[in-house]
Scaffold this motif. Structure first.
Motif, short mmCIF file in Angstrom:
data_model
loop_
_atom_site.label_atom_id
_atom_site.label_comp_id
_atom_site.label_asym_id
_atom_site.label_seq_id
_atom_site.Cartn_x
_atom_site.Cartn_y
_atom_site.Cartn_z
N GLN A 10 0.81 -1.37 -0.04
CA GLN A 10 -0.20 -0.03 -0.29
C GLN A 10 0.72 1.18 0.33
O GLN A 10 -0.01 2.33 -0.12
N TYR A 11 1.97 1.66 0.89
CA TYR A 11 2.94 2.55 0.40
C TYR A 11 3.72 3.01 -0.15
O TYR A 11 3.85 1.88 -1.36
N ASN A 25 0.84 6.76 0.69
CA ASN A 25 0.19 5.67 -0.04
C ASN A 25 1.01 5.88 -1.48
O ASN A 25 1.74 6.71 -1.57
N VAL A 50 -0.87 9.33 4.82
CA VAL A 50 -1.68 8.31 5.11
C VAL A 50 -2.67 8.35 6.75
O VAL A 50 -1.15 8.86 7.79
N ASP A 62 -2.59 3.18 11.62
CA ASP A 62 -3.13 4.02 10.34
C ASP A 62 -4.35 3.74 9.51
O ASP A 62 -5.15 3.06 10.29
N TYR A 121 -5.16 1.69 7.08
CA TYR A 121 -5.09 0.17 6.82
C TYR A 121 -5.43 -0.10 7.40
O TYR A 121 -5.41 -1.74 7.66
#
Length: 331
Positions: free
Chosen positions: A135-136, A155, A161, A237, A239
Protein backbone atom coordinates in the motif's frame (compact mmCIF):
# COMPACT_ATOMS: atom_id res chain seq x y z
CA UNK A 1 33.12 -74.47 -63.51
CA UNK A 2 29.94 -74.15 -61.46
CA UNK A 3 27.02 -75.02 -63.58
CA UNK A 4 23.67 -73.99 -62.00
CA UNK A 5 20.57 -75.88 -62.60
CA UNK A 6 17.58 -74.29 -64.17
CA UNK A 7 15.78 -74.38 -60.81
CA UNK A 8 18.60 -72.45 -59.04
CA UNK A 9 18.69 -69.89 -61.82
CA UNK A 10 14.93 -69.41 -61.53
CA UNK A 11 15.16 -69.01 -57.73
CA UNK A 12 17.91 -66.39 -58.02
CA UNK A 13 15.91 -64.51 -60.58
CA UNK A 14 12.86 -64.27 -58.32
CA UNK A 15 14.96 -63.33 -55.21
CA UNK A 16 16.57 -60.42 -57.03
CA UNK A 17 13.25 -59.10 -58.26
CA UNK A 18 11.25 -59.67 -55.02
CA UNK A 19 13.71 -58.23 -52.49
CA UNK A 20 13.55 -54.58 -53.60
CA UNK A 21 9.74 -54.73 -53.77
CA UNK A 22 9.57 -56.08 -50.22
CA UNK A 23 11.91 -53.40 -48.85
CA UNK A 24 9.84 -50.68 -50.49
CA UNK A 25 6.69 -52.06 -48.93
CA UNK A 26 8.29 -52.09 -45.47
CA UNK A 27 9.50 -48.51 -45.91
CA UNK A 28 6.06 -47.37 -47.01
CA UNK A 29 4.50 -49.05 -43.99
CA UNK A 30 6.95 -47.36 -41.62
CA UNK A 31 6.38 -43.94 -43.19
CA UNK A 32 2.62 -44.42 -43.01
CA UNK A 33 2.90 -45.48 -39.35
CA UNK A 34 5.02 -42.41 -38.51
CA UNK A 35 2.61 -40.09 -40.31
CA UNK A 36 -0.38 -41.67 -38.62
CA UNK A 37 1.27 -41.46 -35.18
CA UNK A 38 2.24 -37.83 -35.77
CA UNK A 39 -1.28 -36.91 -36.87
CA UNK A 40 -2.84 -38.68 -33.89
CA UNK A 41 -0.36 -37.05 -31.49
CA UNK A 42 -1.00 -33.63 -33.02
CA UNK A 43 -4.75 -34.11 -32.77
CA UNK A 44 -4.45 -35.25 -29.17
CA UNK A 45 -2.23 -32.25 -28.38
CA UNK A 46 -4.75 -29.87 -29.95
CA UNK A 47 -7.67 -31.48 -28.08
CA UNK A 48 -5.85 -31.56 -24.73
CA UNK A 49 -4.59 -27.97 -25.20
CA UNK A 50 -8.11 -26.80 -26.04
CA UNK A 51 -9.55 -28.53 -22.97
CA UNK A 52 -6.81 -27.11 -20.73
CA UNK A 53 -7.27 -23.63 -22.20
CA UNK A 54 -11.03 -23.70 -21.63
CA UNK A 55 -10.56 -25.12 -18.12
CA UNK A 56 -7.94 -22.50 -17.26
CA UNK A 57 -10.19 -19.72 -18.53
CA UNK A 58 -13.20 -21.07 -16.62
CA UNK A 59 -11.33 -21.56 -13.33
CA UNK A 60 -9.67 -18.12 -13.47
CA UNK A 61 -12.99 -16.49 -14.37
CA UNK A 62 -14.57 -18.01 -11.25
CA UNK A 63 -11.56 -16.92 -9.20
CA UNK A 64 -11.50 -13.33 -10.46
CA UNK A 65 -15.23 -12.96 -9.73
CA UNK A 66 -14.66 -14.25 -6.20
CA UNK A 67 -11.59 -12.03 -5.75
CA UNK A 68 -13.54 -8.97 -6.88
CA UNK A 69 -16.38 -9.83 -4.46
CA UNK A 70 -13.85 -10.22 -1.64
CA UNK A 71 -12.29 -6.88 -2.53
CA UNK A 72 -15.61 -5.03 -2.57
CA UNK A 73 -16.62 -6.64 0.73
CA UNK A 74 -13.35 -5.46 2.27
CA UNK A 75 -13.94 -1.90 1.07
CA UNK A 76 -17.37 -1.97 2.77
CA UNK A 77 -15.77 -2.45 6.19
CA UNK A 78 -12.35 -0.82 5.81
CA UNK A 79 -10.31 1.56 3.63
CA UNK A 80 -11.51 4.96 4.98
CA UNK A 81 -12.90 7.20 2.24
CA UNK A 82 -11.47 4.90 -0.46
CA UNK A 83 -13.46 3.31 -3.31
CA UNK A 84 -12.85 0.84 -6.13
CA UNK A 85 -12.92 2.53 -9.53
CA UNK A 86 -12.42 1.02 -13.00
CA UNK A 87 -11.22 -2.59 -13.05
CA UNK A 88 -9.17 -4.50 -15.61
CA UNK A 89 -8.90 -8.30 -15.50
CA UNK A 90 -5.72 -9.96 -16.77
CA UNK A 91 -5.97 -13.77 -16.85
CA UNK A 92 -2.96 -15.77 -18.04
CA UNK A 93 -1.86 -19.38 -17.57
CA UNK A 94 -2.71 -20.54 -14.03
CA UNK A 95 -2.49 -16.97 -12.68
CA UNK A 96 -4.62 -13.84 -12.97
CA UNK A 97 -4.68 -10.28 -11.73
CA UNK A 98 -7.23 -7.59 -10.95
CA UNK A 99 -5.83 -4.15 -11.74
CA UNK A 100 -8.03 -1.39 -10.34
CA UNK A 101 -8.03 2.36 -9.79
CA UNK A 102 -8.75 3.58 -6.29
CA UNK A 103 -10.38 6.94 -5.63
CA UNK A 104 -11.72 9.04 -2.74
CA UNK A 105 -14.02 12.02 -2.21
CA UNK A 106 -13.08 15.49 -1.04
CA UNK A 107 -16.57 16.85 -0.43
CA UNK A 108 -18.25 15.71 -3.67
CA UNK A 109 -15.10 15.84 -5.79
CA UNK A 110 -13.54 12.45 -6.68
CA UNK A 111 -9.75 12.27 -6.84
CA UNK A 112 -7.58 9.33 -7.91
CA UNK A 113 -5.77 7.42 -5.20
CA UNK A 114 -3.41 5.26 -7.24
CA UNK A 115 -3.50 1.96 -9.12
CA UNK A 116 -3.55 -1.29 -7.16
CA UNK A 117 -3.40 -4.98 -8.00
CA UNK A 118 -4.71 -8.21 -6.53
CA UNK A 119 -3.35 -11.50 -7.85
CA UNK A 120 -4.89 -14.98 -7.73
CA UNK A 121 -3.92 -18.49 -8.86
CA UNK A 122 -5.09 -22.07 -8.54
CA UNK A 123 -1.49 -23.31 -8.19
CA UNK A 124 -0.40 -23.01 -4.53
CA UNK A 125 3.30 -23.16 -5.42
CA UNK A 126 3.13 -19.85 -7.29
CA UNK A 127 0.66 -18.15 -4.97
CA UNK A 128 1.84 -14.65 -4.11
CA UNK A 129 4.25 -14.43 -7.02
CA UNK A 130 1.89 -12.23 -9.00
CA UNK A 131 0.01 -9.25 -7.63
CA UNK A 132 0.15 -6.17 -5.44
CA UNK A 133 3.42 -4.85 -4.01
CA UNK A 134 1.87 -3.16 -0.97
CA UNK A 135 0.00 0.00 0.00
CA UNK A 136 2.85 2.39 0.72
CA UNK A 137 4.94 4.52 -1.63
CA UNK A 138 8.10 3.43 0.21
CA UNK A 139 9.01 1.70 3.47
CA UNK A 140 9.99 3.89 6.40
CA UNK A 141 13.13 3.35 8.49
CA UNK A 142 13.46 4.37 12.13
CA UNK A 143 15.62 3.90 15.19
CA UNK A 144 12.80 2.22 17.10
CA UNK A 145 9.36 0.70 16.60
CA UNK A 146 7.89 3.84 18.14
CA UNK A 147 9.62 6.00 15.52
CA UNK A 148 8.18 3.82 12.78
CA UNK A 149 4.72 3.92 14.30
CA UNK A 150 4.69 7.71 14.57
CA UNK A 151 6.34 8.36 11.18
CA UNK A 152 4.31 9.93 8.40
CA UNK A 153 3.62 7.55 5.51
CA UNK A 154 2.45 8.08 1.94
CA UNK A 155 0.44 5.84 -0.35
CA UNK A 156 1.26 5.03 -3.98
CA UNK A 157 -0.36 8.26 -5.20
CA UNK A 158 1.73 10.34 -2.78
CA UNK A 159 -1.21 10.98 -0.43
CA UNK A 160 -0.51 11.22 3.29
CA UNK A 161 -1.75 8.12 5.09
CA UNK A 162 -4.11 9.25 7.87
CA UNK A 163 -3.54 8.17 11.47
CA UNK A 164 -6.05 7.25 14.17
CA UNK A 165 -5.69 7.37 17.97
CA UNK A 166 -7.79 5.01 20.08
CA UNK A 167 -9.48 6.77 23.04
CA UNK A 168 -8.59 3.95 25.46
CA UNK A 169 -4.86 4.37 24.85
CA UNK A 170 -2.95 7.25 26.43
CA UNK A 171 -0.36 8.39 23.90
CA UNK A 172 2.65 10.56 24.68
CA UNK A 173 2.11 12.65 21.54
CA UNK A 174 -0.95 13.51 19.49
CA UNK A 175 -1.03 15.06 16.02
CA UNK A 176 -3.56 17.84 15.54
CA UNK A 177 -3.36 19.27 12.02
CA UNK A 178 -6.46 21.39 12.70
CA UNK A 179 -4.18 23.80 14.53
CA UNK A 180 -2.43 24.66 11.26
CA UNK A 181 -5.46 24.52 8.99
CA UNK A 182 -5.13 28.23 8.15
CA UNK A 183 -1.88 27.54 6.33
CA UNK A 184 -3.74 25.62 3.65
CA UNK A 185 -5.13 27.89 0.92
CA UNK A 186 -8.84 28.54 0.58
CA UNK A 187 -8.73 27.11 -2.95
CA UNK A 188 -7.96 23.61 -1.59
CA UNK A 189 -10.10 20.71 -0.45
CA UNK A 190 -8.79 18.15 2.02
CA UNK A 191 -9.65 15.10 4.08
CA UNK A 192 -8.83 14.83 7.78
CA UNK A 193 -9.12 11.95 10.22
CA UNK A 194 -10.54 12.90 13.63
CA UNK A 195 -9.93 10.71 16.68
CA UNK A 196 -12.47 11.16 19.49
CA UNK A 197 -12.06 11.17 23.26
CA UNK A 198 -14.53 8.28 23.67
CA UNK A 199 -17.11 6.23 21.81
CA UNK A 200 -20.29 7.86 20.49
CA UNK A 201 -23.42 6.65 18.72
CA UNK A 202 -23.98 7.33 15.02
CA UNK A 203 -26.69 9.88 15.85
CA UNK A 204 -24.42 11.72 18.28
CA UNK A 205 -21.61 11.94 15.74
CA UNK A 206 -23.91 13.38 13.11
CA UNK A 207 -24.73 16.27 15.44
CA UNK A 208 -21.06 16.80 16.32
CA UNK A 209 -20.01 17.54 12.72
CA UNK A 210 -21.20 20.89 11.24
CA UNK A 211 -23.53 20.59 8.25
CA UNK A 212 -21.12 22.37 5.86
CA UNK A 213 -18.47 19.66 6.46
CA UNK A 214 -18.73 16.38 4.55
CA UNK A 215 -18.77 13.30 6.78
CA UNK A 216 -17.08 10.59 4.70
CA UNK A 217 -16.45 7.69 7.07
CA UNK A 218 -17.08 6.48 10.66
CA UNK A 219 -14.36 4.69 12.63
CA UNK A 220 -15.96 1.83 14.59
CA UNK A 221 -14.35 0.49 17.75
CA UNK A 222 -13.75 -3.14 16.77
CA UNK A 223 -10.95 -3.88 19.23
CA UNK A 224 -10.77 -5.68 22.55
CA UNK A 225 -8.55 -4.88 25.52
CA UNK A 226 -6.44 -7.93 24.70
CA UNK A 227 -5.45 -6.56 21.31
CA UNK A 228 -1.69 -6.05 21.02
CA UNK A 229 -2.26 -2.46 19.87
CA UNK A 230 -3.23 -1.62 23.45
CA UNK A 231 -0.25 -3.25 25.12
CA UNK A 232 2.13 -1.62 22.64
CA UNK A 233 0.24 1.71 22.64
CA UNK A 234 0.32 1.78 18.86
CA UNK A 235 -1.13 4.43 16.61
CA UNK A 236 -3.42 3.05 13.91
CA UNK A 237 -3.19 4.07 10.28
CA UNK A 238 -5.95 3.93 7.68
CA UNK A 239 -5.01 0.38 6.59
CA UNK A 240 -5.68 -1.23 9.98
CA UNK A 241 -8.95 0.36 11.06
CA UNK A 242 -12.52 -0.68 10.29
CA UNK A 243 -15.63 1.38 9.90
CA UNK A 244 -18.64 2.63 7.98
CA UNK A 245 -18.71 4.53 4.71
CA UNK A 246 -21.09 7.48 4.96
CA UNK A 247 -21.00 8.06 1.19
CA UNK A 248 -21.72 5.66 -1.66
CA UNK A 249 -19.42 5.22 -4.65
CA UNK A 250 -21.07 8.21 -6.36
CA UNK A 251 -20.33 10.53 -3.45
CA UNK A 252 -23.93 10.67 -2.23
CA UNK A 253 -24.88 10.37 1.44
CA UNK A 254 -26.18 6.93 2.53
CA UNK A 255 -29.36 6.97 4.65
CA UNK A 256 -28.55 3.95 6.84
CA UNK A 257 -24.81 3.38 6.31
CA UNK A 258 -24.43 0.96 9.21
CA UNK A 259 -26.48 -1.64 7.32
CA UNK A 260 -23.83 -2.02 4.59
CA UNK A 261 -21.16 -2.42 7.25
CA UNK A 262 -23.07 -5.08 9.19
CA UNK A 263 -24.08 -6.94 6.00
CA UNK A 264 -20.47 -7.01 4.78
CA UNK A 265 -19.26 -8.55 8.06
CA UNK A 266 -22.00 -11.18 7.93
CA UNK A 267 -21.22 -11.96 4.29
CA UNK A 268 -17.51 -12.26 4.94
CA UNK A 269 -18.09 -14.45 7.98
CA UNK A 270 -20.51 -16.77 6.19
CA UNK A 271 -18.39 -17.10 3.04
CA UNK A 272 -15.16 -17.72 4.96
CA UNK A 273 -13.33 -14.88 3.21
CA UNK A 274 -11.14 -14.37 6.24
CA UNK A 275 -10.98 -15.08 9.93
CA UNK A 276 -10.95 -11.31 10.39
CA UNK A 277 -14.67 -11.14 9.62
CA UNK A 278 -15.42 -13.73 12.28
CA UNK A 279 -13.29 -11.78 14.74
CA UNK A 280 -15.13 -8.55 13.93
CA UNK A 281 -18.47 -10.30 14.30
CA UNK A 282 -17.54 -11.78 17.68
CA UNK A 283 -16.17 -8.48 18.99
CA UNK A 284 -19.19 -6.44 17.90
CA UNK A 285 -22.03 -8.91 18.59
CA UNK A 286 -20.98 -9.44 22.23
CA UNK A 287 -22.23 -13.02 22.17
CA UNK A 288 -25.76 -12.08 21.03
CA UNK A 289 -25.48 -13.86 17.68
CA UNK A 290 -26.05 -10.66 15.70
CA UNK A 291 -24.70 -7.12 15.35
CA UNK A 292 -27.09 -4.27 16.07
CA UNK A 293 -26.74 -0.58 15.39
CA UNK A 294 -26.44 0.03 19.13
CA UNK A 295 -23.30 -2.16 19.23
CA UNK A 296 -21.41 0.25 16.99
CA UNK A 297 -19.36 2.76 18.98
CA UNK A 298 -17.89 5.49 16.82
CA UNK A 299 -14.44 6.58 18.02
CA UNK A 300 -13.44 8.72 15.06
CA UNK A 301 -14.36 9.89 11.59
CA UNK A 302 -12.92 11.01 8.28
CA UNK A 303 -14.29 14.33 7.08
CA UNK A 304 -13.58 16.58 4.12
CA UNK A 305 -13.97 20.24 3.24
CA UNK A 306 -12.03 23.45 2.78
CA UNK A 307 -10.00 25.30 5.42
CA UNK A 308 -12.83 27.74 6.13
CA UNK A 309 -15.36 25.04 7.04
CA UNK A 310 -12.88 22.84 8.90
CA UNK A 311 -11.76 25.69 11.17
CA UNK A 312 -15.04 25.28 13.06
CA UNK A 313 -13.62 22.10 14.62
CA UNK A 314 -10.38 23.58 15.96
CA UNK A 315 -11.45 23.95 19.60
CA UNK A 316 -13.79 20.97 19.95
CA UNK A 317 -12.88 19.12 23.16
CA UNK A 318 -14.11 15.76 21.87
CA UNK A 319 -11.33 15.71 19.24
CA UNK A 320 -8.12 14.18 20.62
CA UNK A 321 -6.18 14.11 17.33
CA UNK A 322 -6.54 15.17 13.70
CA UNK A 323 -4.30 14.08 10.82
CA UNK A 324 -4.33 15.42 7.29
CA UNK A 325 -4.84 13.08 4.35
CA UNK A 326 -5.43 13.96 0.70
CA UNK A 327 -5.34 17.57 -0.48
CA UNK A 328 -6.47 18.74 -3.93
CA UNK A 329 -7.51 21.85 -5.80
CA UNK A 330 -11.10 22.86 -5.21
CA UNK A 331 -11.72 23.61 -8.89
Amino acid sequence: MDIKSDEEKLKELFEVEEKPNFNKAVKRAKIFSIIRTTIISLMMFIIVSFVLFISNDFILNVMNNKEEDNLRTLFDIAMPNAYIGSIQIDDRIMVGEIDYVRYRFLENKPITDGNYKEGYTYMPLINGAYGDMGQYLFNRHGKSSRDLNEALNYNKAGKKVMKFYHPSIKYENYINNLENIDKIGSDKLMEISLSFDKGYSLEEVKTMIPSDITLNWYWVDTFTKNDYYFSEKLIFDEYNVYGIKALDNQGDSIDNPEENFIDAINEGKDNNYSNKYKELFNNLSNGKGEINKEDLKIIGVVISGDSKSLKALKDKTYIKAATLGAVADKY
